[in-house]
Design a protein around this motif. Structure first.
Motif, PDB file in Angstrom:
ATOM      1  N   SER A  85       2.452  -9.815   6.403  1.00  0.00           N
ATOM      2  CA  SER A  85       2.942  -8.881   5.701  1.00  0.00           C
ATOM      3  C   SER A  85       2.402  -7.299   6.082  1.00  0.00           C
ATOM      4  CB  SER A  85       2.696  -9.076   4.106  1.00  0.00           C
ATOM      5  OG  SER A  85       3.131 -10.184   3.680  1.00  0.00           O
ATOM      6  N   HIS A  86       3.240  -6.234   5.992  1.00  0.00           N
ATOM      7  CA  HIS A  86       2.455  -4.966   6.105  1.00  0.00           C
ATOM      8  C   HIS A  86       1.279  -4.828   5.022  1.00  0.00           C
ATOM      9  CE1 HIS A  86       5.119  -3.084   9.318  1.00  0.00           C
ATOM     10  NE2 HIS A  86       6.234  -3.815   8.577  1.00  0.00           N
ATOM     11  N   LEU A  89       9.938  -8.009   7.818  1.00  0.00           N
ATOM     12  CA  LEU A  89       9.089  -6.839   7.667  1.00  0.00           C
ATOM     13  C   LEU A  89       9.733  -5.425   7.012  1.00  0.00           C
ATOM     14  CD1 LEU A  89       6.975  -7.358  10.817  1.00  0.00           C
ATOM     15  CD2 LEU A  89       6.107  -7.776   8.444  1.00  0.00           C
ATOM     16  N   ASP A  90      10.922  -5.090   7.396  1.00  0.00           N
ATOM     17  CA  ASP A  90      11.716  -3.987   6.927  1.00  0.00           C
ATOM     18  C   ASP A  90      12.303  -4.012   5.659  1.00  0.00           C
ATOM     19  OD1 ASP A  90      11.038  -2.800   9.433  1.00  0.00           O
ATOM     20  OD2 ASP A  90      12.796  -3.481  10.494  1.00  0.00           O
ATOM     21  N   ARG A 136       8.313  -6.561   2.555  1.00  0.00           N
ATOM     22  CA  ARG A 136       7.537  -6.060   3.813  1.00  0.00           C
ATOM     23  C   ARG A 136       6.852  -7.295   4.253  1.00  0.00           C
ATOM     24  NH1 ARG A 136       4.006  -1.097   2.341  1.00  0.00           N
ATOM     25  NH2 ARG A 136       3.554  -1.301   4.611  1.00  0.00           N
TER      26      ARG A 136
END
Length: 163
Positions: A84-85, A60-61, A65
């Motif tokens: 996913s963001h 995620l980072d 993402r």
């Protein structure tokens, strides 16, 4: 069978078993973005599958993402689920696929429940998904997870609010 479902982050160890399931039990367009390659599971398409997943190993980072999980049943990879963001705050987008032999056994519903718990842990308050109006299995799994639906032609957007 669905009680033995686990999610394992996709890495080099799970990538080849995931590709094997995809090749044996799914069509390329159902499990990866379209690529310029010969039809079917050509060498180029297999390499694109690997690179697509490797680009998301950082979670995620990372740049994509996205956190991708192998769906495991009794230690065997049977499919993939991801989050996913989303552009909206505290919102994740999800999608999944299962090999044909794993369908219709409650595995998708269990995998989605596990993913929703991961999403809560990542700070999400809402998870969204997209499918088509004729994908009854996906709509059923989303409905059982408490989704609300919006339909636009053949496109269906699901929203699952998290506690």
């Amino acid at each position: 069978m669905s009680s033995n479902v686990q999610l394992t982050p996709i890495d080099e160890q799970t990538l080849e078993p995931l590709l094997s399931v995809a090749v044996a039990e799914a069509e390329p367009d159902d499990v990866m973005p379209p690529v310029e390659a010969p039809a079917g599971w050509s060498h180029a398409r297999r390499e694109a599958f690997r690179e697509f997943h490797r680009a998301r190993f950082d979670g995620l980072d990372g740049n994509a993402r996205t956190l991708m999980f192998a769906i495991m049943v009794d230690g065997d990879v049977v499919g993939m689920i991801r989050m996913s963001h989303h552009d909206k705050p505290a919102t994740m987008e999800t999608g999944m696929w299962l090999g044909k032999s794993a369908r219709g056994q409650g595995i998708a519903a269990t995998a989605l429940r596990l993913l929703l718990a991961e999403a809560v842990g990542a700070g999400a308050r809402l998870v969204v998904a997209e499918t088509t109006a004729d994908n009854a299995p996906a709509l059923g799994v989303l409905r059982r997870a408490g989704a609300e639906f919006d339909r636009n032609g053949d496109a269906v957007r699901a929203r699952i609010r998290l506690g």
